[in-house]
Design a protein around this motif. Structure first.
Motif, PDB file in Angstrom:
ATOM      1  N   THR A  93       0.855  -1.184   0.000  1.00  4.53           N
ATOM      2  CA  THR A  93       0.000   0.000   0.000  1.00  4.53           C
ATOM      3  C   THR A  93       0.893   1.237   0.000  1.00  4.53           C
ATOM      4  O   THR A  93       2.098   1.145  -0.179  1.00  4.53           O
ATOM      5  CB  THR A  93      -0.899   0.003   1.249  1.00  4.53           C
ATOM      6  OG1 THR A  93      -0.062  -0.068   2.411  1.00  4.53           O
ATOM      7  CG2 THR A  93      -1.838  -1.182   1.246  1.00  4.53           C
ATOM      8  N   ARG A  94       0.319   2.361   0.201  1.00  6.36           N
ATOM      9  CA  ARG A  94       1.051   3.633   0.298  1.00  6.36           C
ATOM     10  C   ARG A  94       1.863   3.926  -0.967  1.00  6.36           C
ATOM     11  O   ARG A  94       2.993   4.402  -0.907  1.00  6.36           O
ATOM     12  CB  ARG A  94       1.936   3.655   1.550  1.00  6.36           C
ATOM     13  CG  ARG A  94       1.134   3.563   2.835  1.00  6.36           C
ATOM     14  CD  ARG A  94       1.988   3.503   4.066  1.00  6.36           C
ATOM     15  NE  ARG A  94       2.672   2.241   4.287  1.00  6.36           N
ATOM     16  CZ  ARG A  94       2.119   1.145   4.787  1.00  6.36           C
ATOM     17  NH1 ARG A  94       0.850   1.133   5.110  1.00  6.36           N
ATOM     18  NH2 ARG A  94       2.830   0.066   4.985  1.00  6.36           N
ATOM     19  N   GLY A  95       1.306   3.580  -2.134  1.00  2.41           N
ATOM     20  CA  GLY A  95       1.941   3.911  -3.402  1.00  2.41           C
ATOM     21  C   GLY A  95       3.100   3.026  -3.802  1.00  2.41           C
ATOM     22  O   GLY A  95       3.789   3.296  -4.780  1.00  2.41           O
ATOM     23  N   GLU A  96       3.332   1.956  -3.069  1.00  2.00           N
ATOM     24  CA  GLU A  96       4.461   1.071  -3.355  1.00  2.00           C
ATOM     25  C   GLU A  96       4.076  -0.121  -4.220  1.00  2.00           C
ATOM     26  O   GLU A  96       4.943  -0.820  -4.719  1.00  2.00           O
ATOM     27  CB  GLU A  96       5.069   0.564  -2.049  1.00  2.00           C
ATOM     28  CG  GLU A  96       5.641   1.657  -1.180  1.00  2.00           C
ATOM     29  CD  GLU A  96       6.108   1.130   0.164  1.00  2.00           C
ATOM     30  OE1 GLU A  96       5.906  -0.064   0.454  1.00  2.00           O
ATOM     31  OE2 GLU A  96       6.668   1.916   0.930  1.00  2.00           O
ATOM     32  N   GLY A  97       2.792  -0.396  -4.342  1.00  2.00           N
ATOM     33  CA  GLY A  97       2.371  -1.568  -5.090  1.00  2.00           C
ATOM     34  C   GLY A  97       0.915  -1.468  -5.480  1.00  2.00           C
ATOM     35  O   GLY A  97       0.352  -0.381  -5.569  1.00  2.00           O
ATOM     36  N   LYS A  98       0.300  -2.610  -5.666  1.00  2.00           N
ATOM     37  CA  LYS A  98      -1.079  -2.657  -6.161  1.00  2.00           C
ATOM     38  C   LYS A  98      -2.117  -2.467  -5.066  1.00  2.00           C
ATOM     39  O   LYS A  98      -3.256  -2.121  -5.346  1.00  2.00           O
ATOM     40  CB  LYS A  98      -1.325  -3.987  -6.880  1.00  2.00           C
ATOM     41  CG  LYS A  98      -0.477  -4.143  -8.130  1.00  2.00           C
ATOM     42  CD  LYS A  98      -0.768  -5.440  -8.849  1.00  2.00           C
ATOM     43  CE  LYS A  98       0.084  -5.552 -10.101  1.00  2.00           C
ATOM     44  NZ  LYS A  98      -0.310  -6.655 -10.940  1.00  2.00           N
ATOM     45  N   GLY A 130       1.363  -3.995   4.183  1.00  2.00           N
ATOM     46  CA  GLY A 130      -0.076  -3.820   4.314  1.00  2.00           C
ATOM     47  C   GLY A 130      -0.357  -3.121   5.631  1.00  2.00           C
ATOM     48  O   GLY A 130       0.007  -1.970   5.819  1.00  2.00           O
ATOM     49  N   TYR A 131      -0.968  -3.858   6.544  1.00  2.00           N
ATOM     50  CA  TYR A 131      -1.168  -3.348   7.892  1.00  2.00           C
ATOM     51  C   TYR A 131      -1.293  -4.523   8.845  1.00  2.00           C
ATOM     52  O   TYR A 131      -1.365  -5.672   8.419  1.00  2.00           O
ATOM     53  CB  TYR A 131      -2.344  -2.371   7.959  1.00  2.00           C
ATOM     54  CG  TYR A 131      -3.736  -2.916   7.707  1.00  2.00           C
ATOM     55  CD1 TYR A 131      -4.781  -2.543   8.532  1.00  2.00           C
ATOM     56  CD2 TYR A 131      -4.029  -3.760   6.647  1.00  2.00           C
ATOM     57  CE1 TYR A 131      -6.079  -2.993   8.318  1.00  2.00           C
ATOM     58  CE2 TYR A 131      -5.302  -4.217   6.417  1.00  2.00           C
ATOM     59  CZ  TYR A 131      -6.325  -3.839   7.254  1.00  2.00           C
ATOM     60  OH  TYR A 131      -7.592  -4.287   7.040  1.00  2.00           O
TER      61      TYR A 131
END
Length: 164
Positions: A93-98, A130-131
């Motif tokens: 997430t956070r613009g690093e992947g899909k 992710g989280y």
């Protein structure tokens, strides 16, 4: 708007060509031409482009089988490294992947079935891509998996990480 007989004939010919050609192309879900796994020439690249929301489990399994076959034939460990990187990049997430949570869970559970020790060692990386709740989702997916090995190994592994 009506089409001319010429355009209709060209469209029909194109459809026949797509069904019978061996150029490594097929029609995708929306009818647009797309490369097949063989047409792409590299199963990891083909998997990368197929990893979008709504991918069927059959298609995911087919693509993973091609990647596994490439590894079995070559013995190149980089193929497996790339597969795990691709799994986490799919979740990132956070613009690093899909940012695809469901696909990540599907991939992770399948990779755990094939490479349990590696997948378990990578559990600590999950929140970074992710989280923290993803651990609980992995736990739930493992408990519901049809794979007995996943339940036996992954459930205690996730619980051990959660006890940290």
């Amino acid at each position: 708007m009506t089409t001319s007989a010429f355009v209709a004939a060209m469209d029909a010919q194109q459809k026949r060509n797509m069904l019978t050609n061996t150029s490594g192309k097929t029609r995708g879900e929306n009818g647009a031409p797309e490369y097949t796994i063989e047409g792409v020439g590299e199963p990891r690249v083909a998997l990368f482009f197929k990893l979008v929301r709504g991918l069927s489990t059959d298609s995911l399994d087919e693509h993973l089988a091609h990647v596994q076959r490439a590894y079995d034939e070559s013995g190149d460990v980089q193929i497996l490294v790339d597969l795990f990187v691709l799994t986490f990049q799919t979740r990132a997430t956070r613009g690093e992947g899909k940012g695809e949570k469901a696909l990540f869970l599907e991939l992770y559970i399948r990779l755990h079935a094939r490479f349990p020790q590696t997948a378990e060692r990578m559990l600590t990386l999950v929140p970074h891509f992710g989280y923290f709740k993803d651990w609980l989702l992995i736990l739930e997916a493992a408990e519901n998996a049809n794979n007995e090995r996943a339940r036996e190994r992954l459930v205690p592994g996730v619980r051990a990480v959660l006890d940290l």
